[in-house]
Enzyme design. Structure first.
Site, PDB file in Angstrom:
ATOM      1  N   GLU A  34       0.845  -1.200   0.000  1.00 34.44           N
ATOM      2  CA  GLU A  34       0.000   0.000   0.000  1.00 34.44           C
ATOM      3  C   GLU A  34       0.882   1.252   0.000  1.00 34.44           C
ATOM      4  O   GLU A  34       1.842   1.340   0.765  1.00 34.44           O
ATOM      5  CB  GLU A  34      -0.926   0.012   1.222  1.00 34.44           C
ATOM      6  CG  GLU A  34      -1.767   1.252   1.375  1.00 34.44           C
ATOM      7  CD  GLU A  34      -2.558   1.619   0.120  1.00 34.44           C
ATOM      8  OE1 GLU A  34      -2.508   2.792  -0.296  1.00 34.44           O
ATOM      9  OE2 GLU A  34      -3.224   0.721  -0.444  1.00 34.44           O
ATOM     10  N   HIS A  37      -2.915   4.750   2.095  1.00 31.89           N
ATOM     11  CA  HIS A  37      -3.854   4.501   3.186  1.00 31.89           C
ATOM     12  C   HIS A  37      -4.453   3.109   3.047  1.00 31.89           C
ATOM     13  O   HIS A  37      -4.952   2.755   1.978  1.00 31.89           O
ATOM     14  CB  HIS A  37      -5.012   5.514   3.170  1.00 31.89           C
ATOM     15  CG  HIS A  37      -4.592   6.916   3.491  1.00 31.89           C
ATOM     16  ND1 HIS A  37      -4.149   7.290   4.728  1.00 31.89           N
ATOM     17  CD2 HIS A  37      -4.573   8.034   2.729  1.00 31.89           C
ATOM     18  CE1 HIS A  37      -3.876   8.589   4.723  1.00 31.89           C
ATOM     19  NE2 HIS A  37      -4.107   9.053   3.528  1.00 31.89           N
ATOM     20  N   GLY A 197     -23.564  10.278 -13.247  1.00 22.48           N
ATOM     21  CA  GLY A 197     -23.458   8.921 -12.740  1.00 22.48           C
ATOM     22  C   GLY A 197     -23.581   8.940 -11.232  1.00 22.48           C
ATOM     23  O   GLY A 197     -23.946   9.952 -10.628  1.00 22.48           O
ATOM     24  N   GLU A 218     -25.459  16.514 -18.126  1.00 23.54           N
ATOM     25  CA  GLU A 218     -25.276  15.114 -18.541  1.00 23.54           C
ATOM     26  C   GLU A 218     -25.299  15.011 -20.061  1.00 23.54           C
ATOM     27  O   GLU A 218     -26.194  15.546 -20.711  1.00 23.54           O
ATOM     28  CB  GLU A 218     -26.367  14.242 -17.935  1.00 23.54           C
ATOM     29  CG  GLU A 218     -26.443  12.818 -18.462  1.00 23.54           C
ATOM     30  CD  GLU A 218     -25.150  12.045 -18.309  1.00 23.54           C
ATOM     31  OE1 GLU A 218     -24.674  11.469 -19.315  1.00 23.54           O
ATOM     32  OE2 GLU A 218     -24.605  12.026 -17.186  1.00 23.54           O
ATOM     33  N   ALA A 284     -17.255  14.886 -12.723  1.00 26.02           N
ATOM     34  CA  ALA A 284     -17.638  13.512 -12.355  1.00 26.02           C
ATOM     35  C   ALA A 284     -17.977  12.749 -13.629  1.00 26.02           C
ATOM     36  O   ALA A 284     -19.076  12.237 -13.801  1.00 26.02           O
ATOM     37  CB  ALA A 284     -18.825  13.532 -11.403  1.00 26.02           C
ATOM     38  N   VAL A 285     -16.997  12.693 -14.515  1.00 30.20           N
ATOM     39  CA  VAL A 285     -17.209  12.087 -15.835  1.00 30.20           C
ATOM     40  C   VAL A 285     -16.638  10.671 -15.901  1.00 30.20           C
ATOM     41  O   VAL A 285     -16.279  10.182 -16.969  1.00 30.20           O
ATOM     42  CB  VAL A 285     -16.602  12.964 -16.952  1.00 30.20           C
ATOM     43  CG1 VAL A 285     -17.395  14.248 -17.104  1.00 30.20           C
ATOM     44  CG2 VAL A 285     -15.124  13.273 -16.677  1.00 30.20           C
ATOM     45  N   ALA A 334     -17.037  -1.419  -5.421  1.00 32.07           N
ATOM     46  CA  ALA A 334     -16.272  -2.044  -4.350  1.00 32.07           C
ATOM     47  C   ALA A 334     -16.682  -3.496  -4.125  1.00 32.07           C
ATOM     48  O   ALA A 334     -15.836  -4.380  -3.940  1.00 32.07           O
ATOM     49  CB  ALA A 334     -16.432  -1.247  -3.061  1.00 32.07           C
ATOM     50  N   HIS A 460     -44.588  -7.434   7.827  1.00 29.69           N
ATOM     51  CA  HIS A 460     -45.421  -6.222   7.785  1.00 29.69           C
ATOM     52  C   HIS A 460     -45.343  -5.515   9.139  1.00 29.69           C
ATOM     53  O   HIS A 460     -45.371  -6.173  10.179  1.00 29.69           O
ATOM     54  CB  HIS A 460     -46.879  -6.595   7.492  1.00 29.69           C
ATOM     55  CG  HIS A 460     -47.822  -5.434   7.582  1.00 29.69           C
ATOM     56  ND1 HIS A 460     -47.957  -4.526   6.565  1.00 29.69           N
ATOM     57  CD2 HIS A 460     -48.664  -5.035   8.573  1.00 29.69           C
ATOM     58  CE1 HIS A 460     -48.855  -3.618   6.919  1.00 29.69           C
ATOM     59  NE2 HIS A 460     -49.292  -3.912   8.146  1.00 29.69           N
TER      60      HIS A 460
END
Length: 481
Positions: A34, A37, A197, A218, A284-285, A334, A460
């Site tokens: 790693e 982190h 997304g 978008e 955020a593409v 994930a 229920h």
């Protein structure tokens, strides 16, 4: 301490650390490398801290609507950005420490640094070149660092990073990726979110709830374009009701920086250009696999569109070298990485009955408000695949628990093969649907038919009752609508 192992995993995200634990359980001498982190992006800068942020936004939303529940709150209700971010980072820190405990418990060696494949069965570990977003995690006593390490099996689990568009590269100040969006010094008064997304919509939902003026742009016809079109339209309606501005079939052609803000030049469907001024822009593409500087090319490991090419068990074209998770291609989730890792190491160990992951049965969840969750084929995809289908729908507005919660806006949609009764897909929008979708995932993995679902007793009053009602609706037997 020996530098020779049975298995070395490069990267300690969800895929990497779970693979390491399973490898240790199977008796392999195991190490994990790693560079920054434990827990990777998901735990430190993705899945977990964003949910902590969204929880703060949800509590704020409830406080602002307390009167809807017969409650009175005296005084001003406002968001403290510093405290919200501190809580989110604290949640990540707690889980980060938990991964360290799990490595120690399972006797997995942690090697700190940046790994590079030098030849099959060998890696070199050097100093981390990447500048961390936070102070780098202290190296625990007894762990390893720079050096050469060998293993019969080496698994690449290096994850992915935000994709950048040429000319609109994030600068960490005015143009953000999810890294900067997760730790704002203050809540911007306005922002443009480029891409709808899961990442884009979650941040759009968070910042809108925190009071920002949010515009989403978008490229495709629907928000959350991977979702069923009907679900997407209902979600969009809810977002716009909250005050979001949404442009679909549009693109950010250019971004001008204006000192303390940006002006986005948005090309709309009709060809017109709208200039939108805001304090910040979130890019955020999508994401791309971390395949660079690993030595893949020198070893002749095949890659395609920024990801390592693997078979159904994570094996590359070079014996003894494997890849799992985001770096091995979509869906970049994930839980997919974790399952791929388990399959990969169990195949290596020769565990009986191991079979390749079925990517058609991997659920997707978006933790916006309202939440969106799905598994399997959309209605359009089912038809395109040649299925004669039955479609069931059930509205949240007809469910007692949803009404009692004050969350009666939503839909559960199920899609069946008319001939066989096979559940082809399930799609949901509404409160807590990310906790409901696993029921349909289990059903699909067990190859359950509509008859078995109809004969299952759901408790229920719960939101889960809507799942059964949706199935009943597909066969003309709905009871509460």
């Amino acid at each position: 301490m020996s530098n020779s192992y049975d298995v070395i995993i490069i990267g300690s995200g969800p895929g990497g650390y779970v693979t390491a634990i399973r490898a240790a359980q199977l008796g392999f001498k195991t190490a994990i490398v790693e560079r920054e982190h434990l827990g990777g992006i998901c735990l430190n800068w993705g899945c977990i801290p964003t949910k902590a942020l969204l929880r703060s936004a949800e509590i704020l939303h409830f406080a602002e609507h307390a009167k809807d529940y017969g409650l009175k709150l005296d005084g001003t209700i406002s968001a403290d950005a510093t405290a919200v971010v501190k809580r989110s980072r604290g949640v990540s820190g707690r889980l980060n420490a938990g991964i360290g405990f799990l490595m120690k418990k399972n006797k997995v060696d942690v090697i700190w640094g940046e790994a590079k494949l030098t030849k099959p069965g060998e890696i070199s570990v050097g100093k981390t070149a990447k500048k961390p977003m936070e102070p780098q995690q202290p190296v625990p006593k007894g762990t390893k660092g720079e050096g050469t390490y060998t293993a019969k099996h080496i698994i690449v689990a290096t994850g992915a990073r935000p994709r950048a568009l040429p000319g609109i590269e994030p600068d960490g100040k005015l143009i953000w990726t999810y890294f900067e969006a997760m730790v704002p010094a203050e809540i911007p008064k306005s922002l443009v979110v480029m891409g709808s997304g899961a990442i884009g919509i979650e941040f759009a939902s968070f910042y809108r709830a925190m009071g920002a003026d949010v515009t989403v742009v978008e490229l495709l016809p629907d928000v959350m374009p991977v979702e069923d079109a009907e679900i997407s339209k209902l979600a969009r309606k809810a977002f716009e009701k909250q005050g979001m501005k949404i442009h679909t079939e549009a693109k950010v052609a250019k971004v001008e920086k204006t000192g303390n803000g940006i002006t986005a030049h948005v090309e709309l469907k009709d060809g017109k250009v709208e200039k939108i001024s805001a304090d910040r822009l979130i890019s955020a593409v999508g994401v791309q696999g971390n395949i660079e500087n690993l030595g893949l090319e020198a070893l002749g490991i095949k890659t395609d569109r920024g990801c390592v090419v693997v078979d159904g068990f994570g094996a590359t074209n070079i014996a003894g070298l494997y890849a799992i998770g985001d770096v091995a291609g979509p869906p970049m989730l994930a839980h997919k990485a974790e399952h791929e890792g388990v399959i990969c190491i169990e195949k290596i160990a020769g565990v009986p009955g191991v079979h390749a992951i079925d990517k058609g049965k991997i659920p997707g969840c978006t933790y916006c408000h309202p939440q969106v969750a799905s598994v399997g084929l959309t209605e359009k995809a089912a038809k395109s695949a040649g299925h004669d289908i039955r479609v069931g729908r059930f509205q949240f507005s007809a469910n007692g628990k949803a009404i009692a919660l004050g969350e009666d806006n939503g839909l559960i949609k199920t899609i069946f093969d008319k001939k066989t009764g096979e559940l082809l897909g399930a799609h949901m929008v509404g409160t807590e649907v990310t906790e409901l979708i696993q029921g349909f995932v289990v059903a699909m993995n067990l190859e359950t038919t509509e008859e078995e679902l109809m004969h299952t007793v759901f408790p229920h009053p719960t939101l889960s009752e809507m799942m059964k009602e949706s199935v009943l609706d597909a066969y003309g037997r709905v009871l509460n609508a």
